[in-house]
Design a protein around this motif. Structure first.
Motif, short mmCIF file in Angstrom:
data_model
loop_
_atom_site.label_atom_id
_atom_site.label_comp_id
_atom_site.label_asym_id
_atom_site.label_seq_id
_atom_site.Cartn_x
_atom_site.Cartn_y
_atom_site.Cartn_z
N THR A 27 -4.83 -14.79 37.81
CA THR A 27 -4.59 -14.61 39.53
C THR A 27 -4.08 -13.59 39.88
N ILE A 28 -4.70 -12.94 40.73
CA ILE A 28 -4.28 -11.64 41.50
C ILE A 28 -4.33 -11.82 43.09
N THR A 29 -3.51 -11.04 43.76
CA THR A 29 -3.27 -11.34 45.28
C THR A 29 -4.14 -10.04 45.45
N LEU A 30 -5.35 -10.23 46.19
CA LEU A 30 -6.20 -8.84 46.54
C LEU A 30 -5.68 -7.75 47.38
N ASN A 31 -4.52 -8.21 48.67
CA ASN A 31 -4.27 -7.45 49.29
C ASN A 31 -2.62 -7.63 49.40
N GLN A 32 -1.95 -6.39 49.47
CA GLN A 32 -0.52 -6.42 49.37
C GLN A 32 0.15 -6.21 50.68
N ILE A 33 -0.62 -6.09 51.90
CA ILE A 33 -0.18 -6.16 53.34
C ILE A 33 -1.16 -7.30 53.96
N PRO A 34 -0.45 -8.20 54.65
CA PRO A 34 -1.27 -9.27 55.34
C PRO A 34 -2.71 -8.66 55.99
N ILE A 35 -3.66 -9.29 56.08
CA ILE A 35 -5.19 -9.04 56.77
C ILE A 35 -4.75 -9.48 57.87
N LYS A 36 -4.88 -8.62 59.15
CA LYS A 36 -4.48 -8.90 60.57
C LYS A 36 -5.68 -8.15 61.44
N PRO A 37 -5.88 -8.62 62.75
CA PRO A 37 -6.79 -7.68 63.33
C PRO A 37 -6.30 -6.47 63.48
N VAL A 38 -7.24 -5.52 63.50
CA VAL A 38 -6.97 -4.10 63.72
C VAL A 38 -6.50 -3.82 65.17
N PRO A 39 -5.92 -2.66 65.39
CA PRO A 39 -5.49 -2.46 66.63
C PRO A 39 -6.65 -2.09 67.61
N LEU A 40 -6.55 -2.42 69.09
CA LEU A 40 -7.76 -2.61 69.71
C LEU A 40 -8.41 -1.14 69.88
N GLU A 41 -7.78 0.10 69.69
CA GLU A 41 -8.41 1.17 69.77
C GLU A 41 -9.36 1.38 68.57
N GLU A 42 -9.22 0.54 67.56
CA GLU A 42 -10.25 0.89 66.36
C GLU A 42 -11.53 -0.13 66.48
N TRP A 43 -11.67 -0.92 67.66
CA TRP A 43 -12.72 -1.64 68.10
C TRP A 43 -13.81 -0.97 68.81
#
Length: 168
Positions: free
Chosen positions: A42-58
């Motif tokens: 068992t491994i955790t694939l991401n060390q930082i929680p996955i969240k929506p990226v900031p608006l500018e990146e959309w």
């Protein structure tokens, strides 16, 4: 050569809270070349929680993909086109607005995998090994505070199925 994950919270409340705290993805290796893996890996694939990226990146995706624009508006928009009310009607309006954001946002995420990833609702696991099968668990970060259940799916690179073609 990769496993593409896509998930959806089942209520507007869960979606709103998960947008704030994000998700962790665990991968459990179940079998390797048809043989059980014991003990399970068992491994955790991401060390930082996955969240929506900031608006500018959309911006660039939203210009090319209407679904991305709808999803960005559902997450970051000031208003979601609901008529102005006062008193108890204002409470109902706020509830309706959250439901509309949730419904239209998740519909847009279903139509655009790239937008889903920007919204924190999709992940590509590129570290898979041919012949292995996995159990993926998507968990909301900070589960102690938020009583939202995890979701899981069984997948492997040899389990690929082409999606059906849309009808008219």
């Amino acid at each position: 050569d990769k496993v593409m994950l896509r998930w959806t919270p089942n209520t507007p409340y869960a979606w709103r809270k998960a947008n704030d705290v994000g998700y962790y993805i665990e991968r459990v290796t179940i079998t390797r070349n048809g043989e059980p893996v014991l003990p399970l890996e068992t491994i955790t694939l991401n060390q930082i929680p996955i969240k929506p990226v900031p608006l500018e990146e959309w911006e660039s995706l939203a210009k090319a993909d209407d679904n991305a624009a709808v999803l960005a508006q559902a997450i970051y928009g000031k208003r979601f086109d609901v008529s102005a009310q006062v008193g108890i009607n204002a409470v109902m309006e706020a509830k309706n607005e959250q439901e509309q954001r949730f419904t239209f946002g998740l519909l847009a995420a279903e139509q655009s995998y790239e937008a889903a990833k920007l919204a924190g609702l999709g992940y590509e696991d590129i570290c898979v090994v041919s012949g292995e099968r996995y159990l993926y668990r998507v968990k909301i970060a900070n589960m102690e505070v938020l009583d939202i259940k995890e979701g899981s799916v069984y997948a492997g690179t040899d389990m690929y199925e082409e999606l059906p073609k849309p009808l008219d």
